[in-house]
Motif scaffolding. Structure first.
Motif, PDB file in Angstrom:
ATOM      1  N   ILE A   7       0.910  -1.304  -0.122  1.00 45.05           N
ATOM      2  CA  ILE A   7       0.065   0.127  -0.066  1.00 45.05           C
ATOM      3  C   ILE A   7       0.821   1.330   0.055  1.00 45.05           C
ATOM      4  N   TRP A   8       2.013   1.127   0.586  1.00 48.59           N
ATOM      5  CA  TRP A   8       2.906   2.282   0.807  1.00 48.59           C
ATOM      6  C   TRP A   8       3.553   2.827  -0.922  1.00 48.59           C
ATOM      7  N   SER A   9       3.697   1.813  -1.495  1.00 48.36           N
ATOM      8  CA  SER A   9       4.024   2.077  -2.751  1.00 48.36           C
ATOM      9  C   SER A   9       3.136   2.656  -3.665  1.00 48.36           C
ATOM     10  N   TRP A  10       1.692   2.411  -3.604  1.00 48.59           N
ATOM     11  CA  TRP A  10       0.874   3.335  -4.039  1.00 48.59           C
ATOM     12  C   TRP A  10       0.770   4.601  -3.738  1.00 48.59           C
ATOM     13  N   TRP A  11       0.984   5.021  -2.465  1.00 52.91           N
ATOM     14  CA  TRP A  11       0.739   6.298  -1.845  1.00 52.91           C
ATOM     15  C   TRP A  11       1.908   6.959  -2.565  1.00 52.91           C
ATOM     16  N   VAL A  12       3.275   6.604  -2.580  1.00 50.82           N
ATOM     17  CA  VAL A  12       4.398   7.237  -3.050  1.00 50.82           C
ATOM     18  C   VAL A  12       3.832   7.477  -4.525  1.00 50.82           C
ATOM     19  N   ILE A  13       3.684   6.537  -5.241  1.00 51.75           N
ATOM     20  CA  ILE A  13       3.221   6.925  -6.780  1.00 51.75           C
ATOM     21  C   ILE A  13       2.407   8.144  -6.791  1.00 51.75           C
ATOM     22  N   PRO A  17       4.399  12.971  -7.639  1.00 45.11           N
ATOM     23  CA  PRO A  17       4.273  14.296  -8.338  1.00 45.11           C
ATOM     24  C   PRO A  17       3.916  15.539  -7.577  1.00 45.11           C
ATOM     25  N   LEU A  18       3.037  15.332  -6.701  1.00 43.10           N
ATOM     26  CA  LEU A  18       2.617  16.737  -5.874  1.00 43.10           C
ATOM     27  C   LEU A  18       3.910  17.209  -5.074  1.00 43.10           C
ATOM     28  N   PHE A  19       4.633  16.443  -4.526  1.00 47.44           N
ATOM     29  CA  PHE A  19       5.858  16.747  -3.657  1.00 47.44           C
ATOM     30  C   PHE A  19       7.028  17.470  -4.740  1.00 47.44           C
ATOM     31  N   ILE A  20       6.970  16.967  -5.808  1.00 52.42           N
ATOM     32  CA  ILE A  20       8.078  17.459  -7.116  1.00 52.42           C
ATOM     33  C   ILE A  20       7.718  18.887  -7.594  1.00 52.42           C
ATOM     34  N   LEU A  21       6.051  18.951  -7.674  1.00 51.44           N
ATOM     35  CA  LEU A  21       5.677  20.366  -8.023  1.00 51.44           C
ATOM     36  C   LEU A  21       5.764  21.313  -6.677  1.00 51.44           C
ATOM     37  N   ALA A  22       5.638  20.860  -5.530  1.00 50.29           N
ATOM     38  CA  ALA A  22       5.691  21.950  -4.366  1.00 50.29           C
ATOM     39  C   ALA A  22       7.284  22.170  -4.216  1.00 50.29           C
ATOM     40  N   ILE A  23       8.246  21.368  -4.495  1.00 51.20           N
ATOM     41  CA  ILE A  23       9.742  21.642  -4.511  1.00 51.20           C
ATOM     42  C   ILE A  23      10.005  22.652  -5.506  1.00 51.20           C
ATOM     43  N   GLY A  24       9.665  22.101  -6.691  1.00 49.17           N
ATOM     44  CA  GLY A  24       9.638  23.249  -8.019  1.00 49.17           C
ATOM     45  C   GLY A  24       9.189  24.576  -7.758  1.00 49.17           C
TER      46      GLY A  24
END
Length: 68
Positions: A7-13, A17-24
């Motif tokens: 289940i944690w793999s699906w949460w990471v997937i 993208p949201l974390f990458i967008l926030a950092i960008g």
């Protein structure tokens, strides 16, 4: 390595993208602020730093880098 049956793999997937967008967005905001640094007052700089420190702390907490 991510196992797609966990289940944690699906949460990471889903959240990566949201974390990458926030950092960008944070990096872009810093770049734009530095370019117009003469237009920002001291209080605006303090609020910007506090907001980014809070973001970094919450991200570290979510990623398990800080103790709870």
């Amino acid at each position: 390595m991510l196992r797609l049956t966990d289940i944690w793999s699906w949460w990471v997937i889903l959240w990566a993208p949201l974390f990458i967008l926030a950092i960008g967005s944070a990096v872009r905001e810093w770049l734009l602020t530095v370019r117009s640094q003469w237009h920002a007052s001291l209080m605006e700089w303090v609020l910007l730093v506090v907001a980014h420190l809070a973001f970094a702390a919450s991200l570290a907490l979510v990623l398990g880098l800080l103790p709870r």
